[in-house]
Scaffold this active site. Structure first.
Site, PDB file in Angstrom:
ATOM      1  N   VAL A 273      12.246  -0.103  -2.577  1.00 16.87           N
ATOM      2  CA  VAL A 273      12.756  -1.300  -3.259  1.00 16.87           C
ATOM      3  C   VAL A 273      12.841  -1.016  -4.753  1.00 16.87           C
ATOM      4  O   VAL A 273      11.984  -0.336  -5.329  1.00 16.87           O
ATOM      5  CB  VAL A 273      11.840  -2.513  -2.996  1.00 16.87           C
ATOM      6  CG1 VAL A 273      12.450  -3.784  -3.600  1.00 16.87           C
ATOM      7  CG2 VAL A 273      11.597  -2.697  -1.503  1.00 16.87           C
TER       8      VAL A 273
ATOM      9  N   TYR B 292      -0.908   6.331  -0.508  1.00 18.44           N
ATOM     10  CA  TYR B 292      -0.180   5.072  -0.346  1.00 18.44           C
ATOM     11  C   TYR B 292       0.125   4.832   1.130  1.00 18.44           C
ATOM     12  O   TYR B 292      -0.096   3.731   1.652  1.00 18.44           O
ATOM     13  CB  TYR B 292       1.105   5.129  -1.166  1.00 18.44           C
ATOM     14  CG  TYR B 292       1.978   3.898  -1.037  1.00 18.44           C
ATOM     15  CD1 TYR B 292       1.680   2.731  -1.734  1.00 18.44           C
ATOM     16  CD2 TYR B 292       3.112   3.913  -0.229  1.00 18.44           C
ATOM     17  CE1 TYR B 292       2.484   1.611  -1.623  1.00 18.44           C
ATOM     18  CE2 TYR B 292       3.924   2.787  -0.119  1.00 18.44           C
ATOM     19  CZ  TYR B 292       3.606   1.647  -0.810  1.00 18.44           C
ATOM     20  OH  TYR B 292       4.403   0.536  -0.700  1.00 18.44           O
TER      21      TYR B 292
ATOM     22  N   GLY C 138      11.571   6.125 -10.343  1.00 13.70           N
ATOM     23  CA  GLY C 138      11.585   7.579 -10.333  1.00 13.70           C
ATOM     24  C   GLY C 138      11.455   8.227  -8.976  1.00 13.70           C
ATOM     25  O   GLY C 138      11.269   9.438  -8.881  1.00 13.70           O
ATOM     26  N   THR C 139      11.566   7.443  -7.891  1.00 14.51           N
ATOM     27  CA  THR C 139      11.444   8.000  -6.543  1.00 14.51           C
ATOM     28  C   THR C 139      12.799   8.029  -5.854  1.00 14.51           C
ATOM     29  O   THR C 139      13.735   7.345  -6.249  1.00 14.51           O
ATOM     30  CB  THR C 139      10.460   7.177  -5.685  1.00 14.51           C
ATOM     31  OG1 THR C 139      10.983   5.851  -5.501  1.00 14.51           O
ATOM     32  CG2 THR C 139       9.098   7.090  -6.354  1.00 14.51           C
TER      33      THR C 139
ATOM     34  N   ASN D  25       0.896  -9.491  -1.115  1.00 11.06           N
ATOM     35  CA  ASN D  25       1.968  -8.641  -1.621  1.00 11.06           C
ATOM     36  C   ASN D  25       1.494  -7.633  -2.670  1.00 11.06           C
ATOM     37  O   ASN D  25       2.139  -6.603  -2.862  1.00 11.06           O
ATOM     38  CB  ASN D  25       3.060  -9.532  -2.228  1.00 11.06           C
ATOM     39  CG  ASN D  25       4.021  -8.763  -3.099  1.00 11.06           C
ATOM     40  OD1 ASN D  25       4.896  -8.058  -2.601  1.00 11.06           O
ATOM     41  ND2 ASN D  25       3.855  -8.866  -4.412  1.00 11.06           N
TER      42      ASN D  25
END
Length: 286
Positions: free
Chosen positions: A186, A153, A193-194, A88
Site C-alpha cells: 500500500v 514483519y 522505497g519497497t 491497524n
C-alpha cells in the site's frame, strides 16, 4: 455487530488511525455514519483528523495494556460500547534478515503482534458479554506469502493470522465476529522505497473500502486485491520447486528492491541505525 448489519450508528475504534491506512479507515467509517474513535501515539495528528464530523481523537500506545484499557474506557464513556475494533497500528523494517537491528525486530513484535493481542484482550470480553461485536485486524498479504526482505514483519503477520484463527474458534457462537484483512503493498510511509511485485500498488482507500465492507458483511479472511487469497491457495497445492518459482514472480524481493535511503527517516523513528552493507570485494569486520 452481527452479519449484514449497517455500520451507521456503530461505535468504531481504530488503532493507528492518525495516518495512512488507519486514517482512511477512520474517515470511511465516519462517512458511513459511524462514531469513530482514533487511537494513536501521535495525538496531535489524530486531533487534526478528528476535525472532521464523526471522528474523535485519543492517545494510545498499543504496546501498553494500561493505555489500551484507558483508551477503550474513554471511548465507552464518550461514545458508548465499542461495536468494532480495527487493529491497524503497525511497523515494518525492510532488508536482509541478518542485517536487521534487534531494536527493529523488538519494535515490530511489540506493535504488530502484541499490539493486536492487547487490543483483542481489552475489547473482546465486553463484546462477548453484549453478544455482538467485530474484531477486525489489518494484517498483510505477508501473512500468507513468502516475503524476502520482510522476515520479522512477515513473522508478526503470520502470528497475527494464527492468533485470529484461534480467537475466532474460541468466540464461535458468541455473536462476536473476527476478520483478518490482508492487503498487498500500500502506498504509505510504511512501504516507502519497497517494490510491489506483480500486484498493483494499492492506495489506503482500497484497504479502507475492504475493511468497511467486511464490517457490513463479515468474513474471516479478506485479501486485497481479492485474487491473492485463492491464487495463494492454488499455488500452495503445487510441489515446492514450482511454488518457489511462482512466488518468485509474484512477490517482490525487498532485499534487492528496497531503496534504503527512502526509508531512513521512517525506520529511524523506531529503530537504531541500519547496519552498513560491506562494499563489494571487501571483508566485513567480525
Amino acid at each position: 455487530m452481527s452479519r449484514s448489519q449497517s455500520t451507521r450508528g456503530a461505535v468504531v475504534a481504530v488503532t493507528g488511525g492518525a495516518h495512512g491506512i488507519g486514517r482512511a479507515i477512520a474517515c470511511r467509517f465516519a462517512a458511513a455514519g459511524a462514531h469513530v474513535a482514533i487511537g494513536d501515539t501521535d495525538l496531535a495528528a489524530a486531533q487534526e483528523v478528528a476535525d472532521q464530523p464523526g471522528l474523535h481523537a485519543y492517545g494510545l500506545d498499543v504496546t501498553d495494556t494500561g493505555s489500551f484499557t484507558d483508551f477503550l474506557d474513554a471511548v465507552r464513556r464518550d461514545l458508548g460500547p465499542v461495536d468494532v475494533l480495527v487493529s491497524n497500528a503497525g511497523l515494518m523494517w525492510v532488508g536482509s534478515f541478518d542485517e536487521e537491528p534487534e531494536s527493529a525486530a523488538r519494535a515490530q513484535l511489540s506493535v504488530n503482534l502484541l499490539g493486536v493481542i492487547n487490543g483483542i484482550k481489552a475489547a473482546a470480553p465486553a463484546m462477548r458479554r453484549a453478544g455482538h461485536g467485530h474484531l477486525i485486524t489489518v494484517a498483510s498479504a505477508a501473512s500468507l506469502l513468502p516475503t524476502p526482505g520482510e522476515a520479522t514483519y512477515a513473522a508478526t503477520k503470520h502470528g497475527v493470522l494464527g492468533y485470529l484463527k484461534a480467537v475466532r474458534m474460541e468466540l464461535r457462537g458468541s455473536g462476536v465476529e473476527v476478520t483478518a484483512v490482508m492487503p498487498a503493498v500500500v502506498d504509505t510511509t510504511l512501504a516507502a522505497g519497497t517494490g510491489t511485485g506483480s500486484a498493483p500498488l494499492l492506495q489506503p482507500t482500497d484497504v479502507a473500502r475492504a475493511v468497511v465492507a467486511a464490517a457490513d458483511r463479515p468474513r474471516f479472511e479478506v485479501t486485497v486485491p481479492a485474487y491473492i487469497g485463492p491464487l495463494t491457495r492454488m499455488v500452495n497445492l503445487l510441489p515446492q520447486a514450482m511454488r518457489d518459482r511462482l512466488f518468485g514472480t509474484m512477490v517482490p524481493d525487498q532485499v534487492t528492491e528496497v531503496r534504503a535511503e527512502a526509508r531512513a527517516g521512517y525506520e529511524g523513528s523506531f529503530t537504531t541505525s541500519r547496519p552498513a552493507r560491506p562494499a563489494a570485494g571487501s571483508a566485513a569486520a567480525e
